[in-house]
Scaffold this motif. Structure first.
Motif, short mmCIF file in Angstrom:
data_model
loop_
_atom_site.label_atom_id
_atom_site.label_comp_id
_atom_site.label_asym_id
_atom_site.label_seq_id
_atom_site.Cartn_x
_atom_site.Cartn_y
_atom_site.Cartn_z
N ALA A 420 34.41 53.72 39.17
CA ALA A 420 34.92 54.36 40.38
C ALA A 420 34.49 53.59 41.62
CB ALA A 420 34.41 55.80 40.45
N LEU A 421 33.29 53.03 41.61
CA LEU A 421 32.81 52.26 42.76
C LEU A 421 33.65 51.00 42.97
CD1 LEU A 421 30.54 52.36 44.88
CD2 LEU A 421 29.15 50.97 43.33
N VAL A 422 33.94 50.29 41.88
CA VAL A 422 34.77 49.10 41.98
C VAL A 422 36.19 49.46 42.44
CG1 VAL A 422 35.85 47.25 40.63
CG2 VAL A 422 33.44 47.78 40.29
N ALA A 423 36.74 50.52 41.87
CA ALA A 423 38.09 50.93 42.25
C ALA A 423 38.16 51.32 43.73
CB ALA A 423 38.54 52.11 41.38
N ARG A 424 37.10 51.90 44.24
CA ARG A 424 37.08 52.35 45.63
C ARG A 424 36.90 51.19 46.61
NH1 ARG A 424 35.08 57.08 48.13
NH2 ARG A 424 35.27 56.84 50.40
N LEU A 425 36.05 50.23 46.27
CA LEU A 425 35.64 49.23 47.25
C LEU A 425 36.25 47.84 47.06
CD1 LEU A 425 31.84 50.04 47.62
CD2 LEU A 425 33.70 50.64 49.18
N VAL A 426 36.69 47.51 45.86
CA VAL A 426 37.13 46.13 45.60
C VAL A 426 38.65 46.08 45.60
CG1 VAL A 426 37.03 44.17 44.03
CG2 VAL A 426 35.06 45.72 44.23
N PRO A 427 39.25 45.33 46.54
CA PRO A 427 40.71 45.23 46.57
C PRO A 427 41.22 44.36 45.43
CG PRO A 427 39.77 43.74 48.18
CD PRO A 427 38.62 44.52 47.59
N ARG A 428 42.53 44.47 45.19
CA ARG A 428 43.19 43.59 44.21
C ARG A 428 44.34 42.88 44.89
NH1 ARG A 428 42.49 43.45 38.94
NH2 ARG A 428 40.95 44.79 38.00
N PRO A 429 44.37 41.57 44.95
CA PRO A 429 43.35 40.68 44.40
C PRO A 429 42.11 40.64 45.28
CG PRO A 429 45.02 39.40 45.50
CD PRO A 429 45.51 40.82 45.53
N SER A 430 40.97 40.45 44.68
CA SER A 430 39.73 40.40 45.43
C SER A 430 39.44 38.98 45.89
CB SER A 430 38.57 40.91 44.57
OG SER A 430 38.43 40.13 43.40
N GLU A 431 38.61 38.88 46.94
CA GLU A 431 38.28 37.58 47.51
C GLU A 431 37.09 36.93 46.83
OE1 GLU A 431 37.59 38.52 51.57
OE2 GLU A 431 39.68 38.92 52.05
N ASP A 432 36.33 37.71 46.09
CA ASP A 432 35.09 37.19 45.50
C ASP A 432 34.84 37.88 44.17
OD1 ASP A 432 32.78 35.78 45.21
OD2 ASP A 432 31.72 36.69 46.90
N ASP A 433 34.01 37.25 43.35
CA ASP A 433 33.58 37.88 42.12
C ASP A 433 32.71 39.09 42.45
OD1 ASP A 433 34.71 35.61 41.05
OD2 ASP A 433 32.79 34.59 40.76
#
Length: 449
Positions: A420-433
């Motif tokens: 849930a944390l990744v889904a909330r904060l990390v966009p797709r596509p992401s800029e970084d690992d």
């Protein structure tokens, strides 16, 4: 490919396949270009040149594009609503290869990570009864995430590479009987350059996946603790980078957890990361000392071994439980974003303390340990900067808001906390690992005590 997977599966679960319905548009029918939210993604999926199938988590076919149907010579009704391995006839001799594809899909469902298989031979029926036609397939299986970060669907891509495989086999045979090497090389050059390029790219991607899998191993699960990890790469093509996580028990019985970020986003960065991770594991296990000392010794060892790197690192040592189940927490930060401590009541605190220099920028000065206590029900979160750093926002502001976001998510199920944390904060596509590690101190009931 992941973009295609996400777009092709959008809003299509359970629907009848539109892939077999091709629409024609007159050149004279000039219309305004549609906005992004007006695009017919079903039509986009149907038009993709690479053969693809959208699967439900139980591996039931939800949809299939024209390229896949054309490749097998089947109508959509033969596949949709059925299990992937039950939709077409294949040689019984290839049952094991079909099983590998099914196991790969199950792995993607469990891990949320792309899986690429080497060319597999799965023969199809010929024109005459009992006849089988040799076919080799390059298979890629991809996850499709919903808003909560759960794998809600799968995309299965199978490309017929029989021609490339046969060409390779003929080349080996030709060389074995002594044909002139220049003649063989010229014949290969006149072959399918696109096929050879794709084969080379897939080999490189497969090597990257194998490298990543060998480095990012499953975390230890010490008694009384629950450790979860996640890794999401920025680069879809190589699916590997310089971020890493690790969690293991030391000889003293304590638990060492670490996340790090080596400069770079390619196989070279991953290789350096693997070396650094291995050195740190050995140093930590034998020393059993504080995180600051472990980083200092790892830095000196890396310098002596000629491992040239710059990295940010956050490492923590979780002690053995006391009479009340409390555990001592010691951590160190080497130029890394601060950990987050989530208490049992759901409140979250950013452990913003003194931040030491980056790893690899000189080993002359000592590092600083920080201390706290983990109570039953508390969770420690370590993460790399890909979770919070964005080009359009100051890192300071993102870190300030992070505890509030964590509190909102921790209020729900801890089982899905990292997803849930990744889904909330990390966009797709992401800029970084992004690499994350969470360490939860289990209560008596949760730990079986």
């Amino acid at each position: 490919m992941e973009d295609e997977a996400r777009d092709g599966a959008s809003g299509r679960s359970g629907a009848a396949p539109g892939s077999a319905q091709r629409t024609e548009r007159s050149q004279d029918d000039a219309r305004p270009a549609p906005e992004a939210d007006q695009l017919d993604y079903r039509a986009v999926f149907a038009a993709l040149s690479a053969p693809k199938v959208v699967l439900a988590p139980d591996l039931t076919v939800l949809d299939v594009n024209d390229a896949y149907l054309d490749m097998l010579g089947l109508p959509a009704t033969a596949l949709v609503g059925r299990s992937l391995d039950a939709g077409f006839t294949f040689s019984p001799a290839d049952d094991e290869h079909v099983g590998r594809i099914v196991r790969s899909l199950e792995k993607v469902l469990q891990t949320g990570r792309i899986d690429l298989l080497e060319p597999l031979r799965i023969d199809l029926p010929g024109d005459r009864p009992g006849e089988w036609v040799e076919r080799h397939w390059l298979v890629t299986n991809l996850p499709v995430f919903d808003a909560s970060g759960r794998v809600a669907a799968l995309v299965h891509r199978a490309e017929d590479v029989t021609g490339v495989v046969r060409s390779s086999q003929r080349t080996a045979a030709d060389r074995s009987i002594g044909l002139d090497a220049a003649v063989v090389d010229q014949a290969l050059h006149l072959g399918s350059s696109v096929g050879r390029f794709q084969e080379g790219l897939d080999r490189e991607r497969r090597a990257a996946l194998q490298l990543q899998d060998s480095i990012l191993t499953a975390p230890a699960q010490p008694e009384g603790l629950r450790i979860d990890v996640r890794y999401r790469p920025a680069s879809r093509e190589m699916h590997v980078g310089g971020d890493w996580y690790d969690a293991f028990e030391l000889a003293c019985g304590c638990t060492f957890v670490v996340v790090g970020d080596v400069v770079g986003h390619d196989i070279s960065a991953a290789a350096t990361m693997g070396q650094l991770r291995g050195v740190m594991r050995g140093v930590a296990y034998e020393s059993g000392t504080s995180p600051a000392t472990i980083l200092e010794r790892t830095e000196r060892a890396a310098e002596g071994l000629g491992i040239e790197t710059a990295a940010t690192v956050a490492a923590a040592l979780v002690g053995l439980p006391g009479p009340a189940g409390d555990r001592a927490l010691t951590w160190v930060s080497a130029g890394h974003p601060p950990p987050v401590l989530v208490r049992a009541d759901g409140s979250a605190e950013l452990l913003a303390r003194h931040n030491d220099r980056m790893f690899g920028l000189g080993s002359g000065t000592s590092r600083t340990n920080h201390a706290d206590v983990l109570h039953p029900g508390d969770t420690l979160l370590l993460y790399t900067d890909g979770l919070v750093e964005r080009r359009d926002r100051r890192l300071r502001d993102a870190l300030r808001d992070l505890p509030g976001v964590v509190e909102e998510i921790a209020d729900g199920s801890r089982d899905r906390f990292l997803d849930a944390l990744v889904a909330r904060l990390v966009p797709r596509p992401s800029e970084d690992d992004v690499a994350l590690v969470s360490v939860e101190v289990l209560t008596g009931d949760a730990s079986g005590g």
